[in-house]
Design an enzyme around this catalytic site. Sequence first.
Site, PDB file in Angstrom:
ATOM      1  N   HIS A  62      -6.656 -38.303 -16.962  1.00  0.00           N
ATOM      2  CA  HIS A  62      -7.787 -38.672 -17.822  1.00  0.00           C
ATOM      3  C   HIS A  62      -7.310 -39.000 -19.237  1.00  0.00           C
ATOM      4  O   HIS A  62      -7.124 -38.114 -20.070  1.00  0.00           O
ATOM      5  CB  HIS A  62      -8.782 -37.501 -17.863  1.00  0.00           C
ATOM      6  N   HIS A  64      -7.686 -42.184 -22.532  1.00  0.00           N
ATOM      7  CA  HIS A  64      -8.346 -43.390 -23.047  1.00  0.00           C
ATOM      8  C   HIS A  64      -7.313 -44.124 -23.888  1.00  0.00           C
ATOM      9  O   HIS A  64      -6.807 -43.578 -24.865  1.00  0.00           O
ATOM     10  CB  HIS A  64      -9.557 -43.018 -23.913  1.00  0.00           C
ATOM     11  N   ARG A  66      -7.858 -47.343 -25.110  1.00  0.00           N
ATOM     12  CA  ARG A  66      -8.628 -48.145 -26.094  1.00  0.00           C
ATOM     13  C   ARG A  66      -8.369 -49.643 -26.085  1.00  0.00           C
ATOM     14  O   ARG A  66      -9.086 -50.380 -26.756  1.00  0.00           O
ATOM     15  CB  ARG A  66      -8.419 -47.622 -27.523  1.00  0.00           C
ATOM     16  N   ASN A  96     -13.529 -47.430 -20.283  1.00  0.00           N
ATOM     17  CA  ASN A  96     -14.521 -47.685 -21.340  1.00  0.00           C
ATOM     18  C   ASN A  96     -13.905 -48.387 -22.547  1.00  0.00           C
ATOM     19  O   ASN A  96     -13.944 -47.900 -23.666  1.00  0.00           O
ATOM     20  CB  ASN A  96     -15.244 -46.400 -21.762  1.00  0.00           C
ATOM     21  N   ASP A 154     -16.669 -43.067 -17.088  1.00  0.00           N
ATOM     22  CA  ASP A 154     -16.430 -42.014 -18.091  1.00  0.00           C
ATOM     23  C   ASP A 154     -16.775 -42.461 -19.508  1.00  0.00           C
ATOM     24  O   ASP A 154     -16.533 -43.604 -19.901  1.00  0.00           O
ATOM     25  CB  ASP A 154     -14.993 -41.523 -18.049  1.00  0.00           C
ATOM     26  N   HIS A 181     -18.025 -38.121 -15.242  1.00  0.00           N
ATOM     27  CA  HIS A 181     -18.380 -37.461 -16.497  1.00  0.00           C
ATOM     28  C   HIS A 181     -19.789 -36.914 -16.283  1.00  0.00           C
ATOM     29  O   HIS A 181     -20.760 -37.666 -16.332  1.00  0.00           O
ATOM     30  CB  HIS A 181     -18.324 -38.527 -17.606  1.00  0.00           C
ATOM     31  N   HIS A 234     -13.344 -33.010 -16.979  1.00  0.00           N
ATOM     32  CA  HIS A 234     -13.494 -32.088 -18.113  1.00  0.00           C
ATOM     33  C   HIS A 234     -14.624 -31.061 -17.979  1.00  0.00           C
ATOM     34  O   HIS A 234     -15.587 -31.090 -18.745  1.00  0.00           O
ATOM     35  CB  HIS A 234     -13.640 -32.869 -19.424  1.00  0.00           C
ATOM     36  N   ASP A 307      -7.995 -35.755 -21.425  1.00  0.00           N
ATOM     37  CA  ASP A 307      -9.091 -36.537 -22.023  1.00  0.00           C
ATOM     38  C   ASP A 307      -8.671 -37.043 -23.412  1.00  0.00           C
ATOM     39  O   ASP A 307      -9.459 -37.017 -24.368  1.00  0.00           O
ATOM     40  CB  ASP A 307     -10.386 -35.723 -22.097  1.00  0.00           C
ATOM     41  N   HIS A 311      -9.464 -41.821 -31.918  1.00  0.00           N
ATOM     42  CA  HIS A 311     -10.421 -42.468 -32.801  1.00  0.00           C
ATOM     43  C   HIS A 311      -9.736 -42.653 -34.143  1.00  0.00           C
ATOM     44  O   HIS A 311      -9.067 -41.734 -34.622  1.00  0.00           O
ATOM     45  CB  HIS A 311     -11.677 -41.614 -32.993  1.00  0.00           C
TER      46      HIS A 311
HETATM   47 ZN    ZN Z   1     -15.939 -37.962 -20.296  1.00  0.00          ZN
END
Ligand code: ZN
Length: 462
Positions: A62, A64, A66, A96, A154, A181, A234, A307, A311
């Site tokens: 899991h 991200h 980006r 995502n 997610d 999720h 998660h 996860d 950011h």
């Molecule tokens: Zn999530």
Amino acid sequence: MSRTVIRNGTIVDPSQGLHGRMDMALRNGVVEDIAPEVRPESGDKVFDVQGLYIAPGFIDLHTHLREPGGESAETIESGCRAAAAGGFTTIYCMPNTRPVCDTETGVHYVVSRAARAGCVRVIPVAAVTKGQQGEEITNMGRLQRAGAGAFSDDGYPVMNAEIMRRALEYTSMIGVPVMEHCEDANLSGSGAVHEGAVSLKLGLRGIPRVSESTMVSRNVALAAATGGHIHICHVSARESVEAIREAKRNGVHVTAEVTPHHLTMTDKDVLGYNVNAKMKPPLCEEEDREALIAALEDGTIDCIATDHAPHSANAKDNVFDEAPFGIIGMESAFPLLFTEFVLPGRWPLEFLVEKLTVAPAAVVNRPWGTLQPGSPADMAILQLGQPYTFERRHLHSRSSNCPWLGRTMKGRVAMTLVGGLPVYESPDLYGKPQPVEKPGRKSTSTKTPKRKTGKSNKATTR
Ligand SMILES: [Zn+2]
């Protein structure tokens, strides 16, 4: 092709029940042999890693990354570097992005960018619904053939139960999980933190535990009805743990992950409006944290996943209500969990390694997370015990939304190898692995193996 011999490491490989000082031989990117002594022959490259530990490369189900669309926070390349710095050699990345990874082109983009980064193995997770809008299911068969290793919306839940039912039916035919999720969007509303004493005290809108647990219950019921494989992302609340435990007892194909932050933090960490304690699902209470640890220990929760959610400082440095959810986690996962659980004696080292290697591999039903002869030489070389301060310079992510900066850690990743080639070396390793120029004789040279470059690397996504 020449052989590489790694001598005097302590090999910790739960898949083979190994924990002891051994030598290891690698050839053509694959583990050739593990034995109490591997005698170097002429032409072998020899490294002495005395005092260091060798684990199979970690697997993160899991993350991200980006890219595309969020490159100021992370790119596939920087995310891969962050993974390598954390000892991860295979990572799944969530869809995502902007645009959402919901087409074959989107899957190919991730695969090709990851190949160009030439670092760790990246498996794209494709969206369950087009644009993650929750309305129209994606072409799962095609996406899987293009390289998607799982499906998830997610960031958001699949709110429509009929769509989740169909997604579980399709994915059961192609043998991959839906990674969900679990959150009821109506119950969560505009909540920012766990609903409880802390949210009241801070005057922040709360997210009740049942927002997660009712969706966990719904999803395991749909998995039971369809025979599909639901993977619960998660897990954060004790009621969710109970629902998963019960479903497993009833033979439902359900697996689950827990993050390092849910294992080590609670909603009390939000006090002072700490934006690096704002995540989804929100940090719950001490009793929940204890239930998560117990669930990982008894097998109700299968594995650890970070996860990793970068950011940019711009976005995260905001008033609490406006700040985005999530923190980065790949670089800190092993040092943190080693320091918090292994060093105080709660977990044996092999337990932590198992939950980062062969356990996540089993969730996705792949023969990874092992150093068995014939396996890819993906490994994390670890230095344990020396204290150091975890700082920004230890992060390779483009973002630094990490709550553990400034924390004293006592375990670090010294080196990460993918397919036998180094993709990360710690710059401040005490007692660096020493190359030995002639077999059997120690060299005084401090040269380290050549860092892998984008061009020469053979690491491919699987
Ligand atoms: Zn999530």
